[in-house]
Design a protein around this motif. Structure first.
Motif, PDB file in Angstrom:
ATOM      1  N   UNK A  74      54.314 -22.444 139.567  1.00  0.00           N
ATOM      2  CA  UNK A  74      54.851 -23.019 140.805  1.00  0.00           C
ATOM      3  C   UNK A  74      55.026 -21.941 141.880  1.00  0.00           C
ATOM      4  N   UNK A  75      54.674 -22.251 143.121  1.00  0.00           N
ATOM      5  CA  UNK A  75      54.274 -23.561 143.670  1.00  0.00           C
ATOM      6  C   UNK A  75      52.804 -23.930 143.467  1.00  0.00           C
ATOM      7  N   UNK A  76      51.982 -23.006 142.940  1.00  0.00           N
ATOM      8  CA  UNK A  76      50.621 -23.391 142.575  1.00  0.00           C
ATOM      9  C   UNK A  76      49.495 -22.691 143.299  1.00  0.00           C
ATOM     10  N   UNK A  77      49.788 -21.656 144.084  1.00  0.00           N
ATOM     11  CA  UNK A  77      48.734 -20.954 144.823  1.00  0.00           C
ATOM     12  C   UNK A  77      47.655 -20.375 143.927  1.00  0.00           C
ATOM     13  N   UNK A  78      48.061 -19.730 142.825  1.00  0.00           N
ATOM     14  CA  UNK A  78      47.069 -19.141 141.912  1.00  0.00           C
ATOM     15  C   UNK A  78      46.293 -20.223 141.179  1.00  0.00           C
ATOM     16  N   UNK A  79      46.965 -21.306 140.813  1.00  0.00           N
ATOM     17  CA  UNK A  79      46.268 -22.412 140.132  1.00  0.00           C
ATOM     18  C   UNK A  79      45.195 -23.015 141.032  1.00  0.00           C
ATOM     19  N   UNK A  80      45.495 -23.124 142.321  1.00  0.00           N
ATOM     20  CA  UNK A  80      44.504 -23.643 143.272  1.00  0.00           C
ATOM     21  C   UNK A  80      43.242 -22.786 143.287  1.00  0.00           C
ATOM     22  N   UNK A  81      43.417 -21.474 143.353  1.00  0.00           N
ATOM     23  CA  UNK A  81      42.271 -20.568 143.405  1.00  0.00           C
ATOM     24  C   UNK A  81      41.500 -20.596 142.086  1.00  0.00           C
ATOM     25  N   UNK A  82      42.229 -20.554 140.965  1.00  0.00           N
ATOM     26  CA  UNK A  82      41.576 -20.569 139.654  1.00  0.00           C
ATOM     27  C   UNK A  82      40.747 -21.847 139.481  1.00  0.00           C
ATOM     28  N   UNK A  83      41.326 -22.993 139.859  1.00  0.00           N
ATOM     29  CA  UNK A  83      40.619 -24.272 139.707  1.00  0.00           C
ATOM     30  C   UNK A  83      39.338 -24.296 140.526  1.00  0.00           C
ATOM     31  N   UNK A  84      39.405 -23.724 141.719  1.00  0.00           N
ATOM     32  CA  UNK A  84      38.230 -23.697 142.592  1.00  0.00           C
ATOM     33  C   UNK A  84      37.145 -22.775 142.028  1.00  0.00           C
ATOM     34  N   UNK A  85      37.563 -21.596 141.545  1.00  0.00           N
ATOM     35  CA  UNK A  85      36.578 -20.590 141.135  1.00  0.00           C
ATOM     36  C   UNK A  85      35.909 -20.885 139.801  1.00  0.00           C
ATOM     37  N   UNK A  86      36.626 -21.540 138.883  1.00  0.00           N
ATOM     38  CA  UNK A  86      35.997 -21.841 137.591  1.00  0.00           C
ATOM     39  C   UNK A  86      35.310 -23.205 137.607  1.00  0.00           C
ATOM     40  N   UNK A  87      35.479 -23.959 138.701  1.00  0.00           N
ATOM     41  CA  UNK A  87      34.840 -25.263 138.806  1.00  0.00           C
ATOM     42  C   UNK A  87      35.631 -26.399 138.205  1.00  0.00           C
ATOM     43  N   UNK A  88      36.931 -26.188 137.959  1.00  0.00           N
ATOM     44  CA  UNK A  88      37.756 -27.231 137.343  1.00  0.00           C
ATOM     45  C   UNK A  88      37.877 -28.456 138.233  1.00  0.00           C
ATOM     46  N   UNK A  89      37.791 -28.250 139.538  1.00  0.00           N
ATOM     47  CA  UNK A  89      37.853 -29.396 140.448  1.00  0.00           C
ATOM     48  C   UNK A  89      36.632 -30.300 140.279  1.00  0.00           C
ATOM     49  N   UNK A  90      35.571 -29.767 139.685  1.00  0.00           N
ATOM     50  CA  UNK A  90      34.359 -30.552 139.411  1.00  0.00           C
ATOM     51  C   UNK A  90      34.144 -30.776 137.921  1.00  0.00           C
ATOM     52  N   UNK A  91      35.185 -30.523 137.120  1.00  0.00           N
ATOM     53  CA  UNK A  91      35.120 -30.770 135.691  1.00  0.00           C
ATOM     54  C   UNK A  91      34.371 -29.732 134.884  1.00  0.00           C
ATOM     55  N   UNK A  92      34.114 -28.538 135.461  1.00  0.00           N
ATOM     56  CA  UNK A  92      33.341 -27.516 134.752  1.00  0.00           C
ATOM     57  C   UNK A  92      34.212 -26.532 133.968  1.00  0.00           C
ATOM     58  N   UNK A  93      35.490 -26.513 134.222  1.00  0.00           N
ATOM     59  CA  UNK A  93      36.395 -25.606 133.527  1.00  0.00           C
ATOM     60  C   UNK A  93      37.746 -26.260 133.450  1.00  0.00           C
ATOM     61  N   UNK A  94      38.751 -25.492 133.047  1.00  0.00           N
ATOM     62  CA  UNK A  94      40.076 -26.083 132.883  1.00  0.00           C
ATOM     63  C   UNK A  94      41.156 -25.090 133.253  1.00  0.00           C
ATOM     64  N   UNK A  95      42.126 -25.528 134.033  1.00  0.00           N
ATOM     65  CA  UNK A  95      43.289 -24.717 134.370  1.00  0.00           C
ATOM     66  C   UNK A  95      44.531 -25.424 133.861  1.00  0.00           C
ATOM     67  N   UNK A  96      45.351 -24.703 133.109  1.00  0.00           N
ATOM     68  CA  UNK A  96      46.632 -25.221 132.634  1.00  0.00           C
ATOM     69  C   UNK A  96      47.726 -24.416 133.298  1.00  0.00           C
TER      70      UNK A  96
END
Length: 235
Positions: A74-96
């Motif tokens: 929280x608040x989620x700035x690093x999670x946002x970047x990680x999700x974008x870079x590994x492709x999690x927003x497109x289902x290619x990776x996973x961020x927990x």
């Protein structure tokens, strides 16, 4: 309002009422911080997002398809970047994302509200993701007391806990990134990380405030085989 040495307008916050000097200085710093303004423009939840961007731009550890754990997210700035870079927003990776506090939903990010320092946290995470993580990130910092040595020990204890968690859940070859503060107290931490990882270095991103002793430890090439976590999960 006046211009600073770079020609930007500088906002000065007046003291008065119940506002303490420390609150005034913090608010003034926020209002005049170009990274705070940029984060708002680009939709990031914190200026800290740019620290992870800079570190990964240089060392390239957030690759498409990876599984990434963000501790104290929280608040989620690093999670946002990680999700974008590994492709999690497109289902290619996973961020927990893990935090004691609730966190609003982020596309491509799964959230777990738990204490990563609890004994059963690694086993819970492994069960949640059905495997192991490729990177563990931590931009956490404890509440400060204003006493330098006490605060250094607090952040060191938090980082040591994060490193122990990483050793329980990482795949061989995995990466660990964590916020630390420059001091002689982290020698033992670095020694342990060098036993567990092939490469350990300190990094100071440009977006990290230059008047702060904040820096990051980047450990890559995790040597472990996961046996510790497997024992914990079966205990």
């Amino acid at each position: 309002m006046a211009k600073d040495t770079t020609g930007r307008l500088h906002v000065t916050v007046k003291t008065g009422g119940k506002r303490k000097l420390s609150s005034k200085l913090w608010l003034e710093r926020q209002l005049n911080d170009p990274y705070v303004a940029q984060a708002k423009r680009e939709g990031y939840r914190s200026r800290a997002a740019y620290k992870l961007i800079e570190i990964d731009d240089k060392y390239h550890f957030l690759k498409p398809g990876l599984t990434v754990v963000d501790l104290g997210a929280a608040p989620g700035g690093w999670s946002q970047i990680a999700a974008k870079r590994i492709g999690a927003v497109n289902g290619k990776g996973r961020v927990i994302a893990i935090d004691l506090l609730e966190m609003p939903e982020i596309p491509g990010v799964s959230f777990a509200q738990l204490d990563f320092l609890s004994d059963d946290a690694p086993a819970k995470l492994l069960a949640m993701i059905g495997g192991r993580a490729d990177a563990v990130l931590s931009d956490m910092a404890p509440n400060t007391t204003g006493h330098r040595k006490t605060d250094q020990l607090r952040i060191l204890g938090l980082v040591e806990g994060a490193a122990a968690f990483a050793a329980e859940v990482l795949n061989p070859g995995g990466t660990f990134v964590a916020k630390v503060f420059q001091s002689g107290a982290d020698a033992e931490l670095v020694t342990q990380l060098k036993r567990d990882f092939a490469s350990v270095r300190h990094v100071k991103p440009a977006s990290s405030r230059q008047d702060s002793s904040e820096r990051y430890v980047l450990a890559t090439g995790f040597r472990g085989d996961g046996s510790t976590a497997q024992r914990g999960a079966s205990a």
